[in-house]
Design a protein around this motif. Structure first.
Motif, PDB file in Angstrom:
ATOM      1  N   GLU A   1     -37.713  80.235 -17.184  1.00 57.42           N
ATOM      2  CA  GLU A   1     -36.253  79.546 -17.581  1.00 57.42           C
ATOM      3  C   GLU A   1     -36.198  78.223 -16.871  1.00 57.42           C
ATOM      4  O   GLU A   1     -35.948  77.102 -17.215  1.00 57.42           O
ATOM      5  N   MET A   2     -36.250  78.404 -15.501  1.00 54.40           N
ATOM      6  CA  MET A   2     -36.160  77.158 -14.780  1.00 54.40           C
ATOM      7  C   MET A   2     -37.130  76.029 -14.775  1.00 54.40           C
ATOM      8  O   MET A   2     -36.942  74.758 -14.720  1.00 54.40           O
ATOM      9  N   LYS A   3     -38.353  76.335 -15.064  1.00 52.86           N
ATOM     10  CA  LYS A   3     -39.374  75.466 -15.237  1.00 52.86           C
ATOM     11  C   LYS A   3     -39.150  74.658 -16.756  1.00 52.86           C
ATOM     12  O   LYS A   3     -39.350  73.227 -16.837  1.00 52.86           O
ATOM     13  N   GLU A   4     -38.739  75.469 -17.505  1.00 53.34           N
ATOM     14  CA  GLU A   4     -38.373  74.645 -18.898  1.00 53.34           C
ATOM     15  C   GLU A   4     -37.149  73.900 -18.908  1.00 53.34           C
ATOM     16  O   GLU A   4     -37.065  72.898 -19.506  1.00 53.34           O
ATOM     17  N   THR A   5     -36.422  74.620 -18.173  1.00 52.90           N
ATOM     18  CA  THR A   5     -34.905  73.579 -18.086  1.00 52.90           C
ATOM     19  C   THR A   5     -35.075  72.472 -17.161  1.00 52.90           C
ATOM     20  O   THR A   5     -34.592  71.256 -17.504  1.00 52.90           O
TER      21      THR A   5
END
Length: 325
Positions: free
Chosen positions: A145-149
């Motif tokens: 999630e954090m990488k995509e965000t």
């Protein structure tokens, strides 16, 4: 043959382009010819106008479900973020996909499944949806999630469309909420059109601090301790008590576990409600002013004549004085 052989790569690329064009044209023709005339309309485009879709439908699911419920969306410069709430299975993810598909279909030149559609031209569409870890890269669900965000935040522009589905649910409730709130504030500052689906009811407090945030919810009726999903998007937030516990009961958890969970969540919810009421009272005047700005921006992009505009402005003035905006 030697002359042709030199241009084989160009001819191959040309054939691929022609095949793609043929597929697109045939897809458009099939889509329009197999649907009733009033089901698909030609979208309108403006340079910096709003994203306004009236009675939009999911172009794939409506072919499967004959009773598909249409929903609207309106995002503008003065209201560039919509936070969508609702219980599990109420239609949030389907709605996010629906908006993205309508925008994509419109920008490639096709008619769209809606009663009316006015769109701005988006340079990119960013989505953060789904919950999946990545064992190959040693990434948990939250890290994914954090990488995509991070990719979204680093590449976004004010002409982008951002769709995020339940950001922060894959970690602790406090950290997940903090990250979701922080990302919302960052996206608001960038002025990109954003649709943010969440179960975190505290995120609705963003609307008391930022008038360009609009809170929406999917309507659900509770009958005999069971949820009746209406799949209709409505303004404002709507608290459906213990909807997660209802689904847990349907899944077969013991009633003693469910009752204990109800007592705990009731205590937590009471504290959250009191805090939200205080924030709402403090920011009511600011919200009213911002709603006036929203109406003015809508009038700016409307096609009304001078007399109609004058009448609309007079009505807006009277509503503002009477506190009815």
């Amino acid at each position: 043959m030697d002359v042709i052989r030199q241009d084989v790569s160009v001819l191959t690329l040309l054939s691929e382009v022609l095949c793609l064009l043929d597929m697109v044209v045939n897809s458009f023709a099939h889509m329009i010819s197999t649907k009733p005339v009033d089901r698909y309309i030609r979208p309108q485009f403006t340079c910096d106008g709003p994203l306004a879709i009236d009675s939009g439908r999911h172009p794939i699911l409506e072919s499967i479900h004959t009773d598909f419920i249409p929903n609207n969306i309106f995002l503008s410069e003065a209201s560039n973020m919509g936070i969508v709430m609702g219980p599990n299975m109420s239609g949030k993810s389907t709605y996010l996909q629906q908006v993205c598909l309508i925008v994509i279909v419109a920008q490639i030149g096709c008619y769209v499944p809606a009663r009316f559609a006015n769109l701005r031209v988006f340079d990119r569409i960013f989505t953060r949806m789904g919950t999946a870890d990545c064992l190959e890269y040693n990434c948990s669900t939250f890290m994914t999630e954090m990488k995509e965000t991070a990719f979204i935040v680093q590449n976004i522009s004010e002409r982008s469309l951002v769709v995020m589905d339940e950001l922060g649910r894959a970690t602790s409730s406090s950290d997940g909420f903090a990250m979701a709130w922080s990302c919302c504030e960052h996206l608001l500052a960038l002025k990109a059109y954003t649709i943010f689906a969440t179960h975190m009811e505290n995120l609705s407090e963003l609307a008391t601090l930022y008038p360009n945030v609009k809170i929406l919810h999917f309507h659900v009726e509770v009958k005999n301790n069971r949820m009746d999903f209406k799949f209709q998007l409505k303004d404002g937030k709507c608290h459906v008590p213990h909807y997660g516990l209802m689904l847990a009961g349907v899944a077969g958890l013991p009633s003693s576990v469910i009752e204990t969970a109800k007592r705990i969540t009731s205590t937590i919810t009471l504290k959250k409600t009191k805090r939200a009421e205080v924030n709402c009272q403090q920011n009511n005047d600011l919200q009213m002013i911002y709603r006036v700005v929203q109406r003015l921006i809508c009038l700016k992009y409307s096609n009304q004549n001078e007399d109609s505009l004058r009448e609309s402005l007079q009505n807006l003035k009277e509503c503002y004085i009477g506190g009815r905006v």
